[in-house]
Design an enzyme around this catalytic site. Structure first.
Site, PDB file in Angstrom:
ATOM      1  N   SER A  11       0.848  -1.195   0.000  1.00  0.00           N
ATOM      2  CA  SER A  11       0.000   0.000   0.000  1.00  0.00           C
ATOM      3  C   SER A  11       0.891   1.256   0.000  1.00  0.00           C
ATOM      4  CB  SER A  11      -0.939  -0.032   1.204  1.00  0.00           C
ATOM      5  OG  SER A  11      -1.982   0.904   1.046  1.00  0.00           O
ATOM      6  N   LYS A  15     -20.080  17.524   4.013  1.00  0.00           N
ATOM      7  CA  LYS A  15     -19.053  17.809   5.013  1.00  0.00           C
ATOM      8  C   LYS A  15     -18.740  16.547   5.810  1.00  0.00           C
ATOM      9  CE  LYS A  15     -16.277  20.011   7.739  1.00  0.00           C
ATOM     10  NZ  LYS A  15     -14.935  20.387   7.252  1.00  0.00           N
TER      11      LYS A  15
END
Length: 340
Positions: free
Chosen positions: A169, A221
């Site tokens: 990763s 948000k």
């Protein structure tokens, strides 16, 4: 019964003392935590000298006196010949950096100092070897770590990354920046994907008659929440954001290793070194140790490490943690003995 009463009283006293100590330490650590962390310092040491000392010690233990004398004579003879007919045997310096990354990639703070120190003195014929070990973590942390390595590439300094255990990763995001990637045969390589997960306690809160309020400005948000009730729209937006990050990750890897069949390797899977070589994720199957021994024949090798001193609060926190663990183990041991 009297024994049980005394035993219970002892346990109560012990717990009271531990709690009192914790409260006192908590107050002290709270005050000291306002202190800034200690300044770091750069450490540079010669690995070539260490390898030479190791070789000398091995010879002294394994060779006979006659063999040592013969070796010494041959070494002196070679040195005289080189003095009469000097030949450039060194092809630059090799700077070695160790990066063992955590989930939040806070090690990048030291990495940036190490890279800066090397760039100040490095010449075009020099090389940097990063011994990398990381299973990945937060995107912005490993993105910055990869950018620090990119600084070497931008200055035309050869960059080699060696993976002895794992570069997955975010770890592979760093590794792919290198001019050349080495990997041990069973090193874990790849995992070019993105994952995010979080628990949701909304049903538990409702069951306990606890209300949770969250107020935001902006439609997205907050897409998912741990305590509020999530909806399909928020989940879909969250998945879109993950896919955007994945596309950026794939683009970054493909930019640095264009020969890769990115659709084949960017599935989130990982492979061991030998298979990673077949897929083009790495360039050579070799351990960092063998690479260093090989490089030592033509280069002077130096390790570069930037250490940051912990402040008093950080040191006390570690000491408190060790003490609590020790007390807990002693109490548990006493309880086990008393119960017999």
């Amino acid at each position: 019964m009297e024994f049980l009463y005394e035993y219970g009283l002892f346990i109560a006293k012990a717990i009271t003392i531990v709690v009192a100590i914790l409260l006192a330490l908590g107050g002290i650590i709270g005050l000291l935590s306002k202190q800034k962390s200690g300044k770091g310092h750069l450490e540079i040491s010669s690995m070539s000298e260490k390898l030479e000392n190791l070789a000398n010690y091995s010879r002294s233990m394994l060779l006979s006196k006659e063999q040592l004398k013969k070796f010494s004579k041959e070494k002196k003879k070679t040195a005289k010949q080189q003095k009469k007919n000097p030949v450039e045997t060194s092809s630059g310096q090799l700077f070695v950096i160790d990066f063992k990354g955590s989930m939040d990639a806070h090690e990048v703070d030291s990495l940036r100092e190490e890279i800066t120190a090397i760039l100040i003195v490095a010449k075009p014929e020099d090389e940097v070897l990063v011994r990398l070990e990381s299973g990945g973590g937060v995107v912005h942390g490993y993105g910055l770590a990869a950018s620090q390595l990119q600084r070497l590439r931008d200055k035309k300094i050869k960059l080699t990354v060696a993976v002895d255990k794992v570069a997955a990763s975010g770890g592979y995001m760093m590794a792919c920046v290198a001019d050349h990637v080495l990997a041990a045969k069973f090193a874990i390589i790849g995992s070019i994907g993105v994952i995010a997960q979080l628990p949701n306690f909304n049903k538990l809160l409702k069951k306990s008659n606890i209300e949770w309020e969250q107020h935001t400005a902006g439609e997205f948000k907050r897409t998912l929440t741990m305590f509020g009730e999530n909806n399909d729209q928020g989940r879909e937006k969250f998945r879109e954001e993950l896919e955007d990050v994945h596309q950026m990750f794939k683009g970054f890897v493909h930019e640095h290793r264009p020969a890769l069949e990115i659709s084949k390797v960017a599935t989130g899977e990982y492979w061991y070194g030998s298979k990673a070589l077949e897929l083009g994720l790495v360039d050579t199957i070799q351990t960092s140790d063998d690479y260093l021994l090989q490089s030592n024949e033509s280069k002077k090798i130096f390790t570069v490490k930037y250490s940051i001193k912990k402040n008093v609060a950080e040191r006390l926190g570690l000491a408190a943690s060790t003490m609590i663990e020790s007390v807990a183990m002693k109490l548990w041991s006493f309880q086990q003995k008393a119960g017999k």
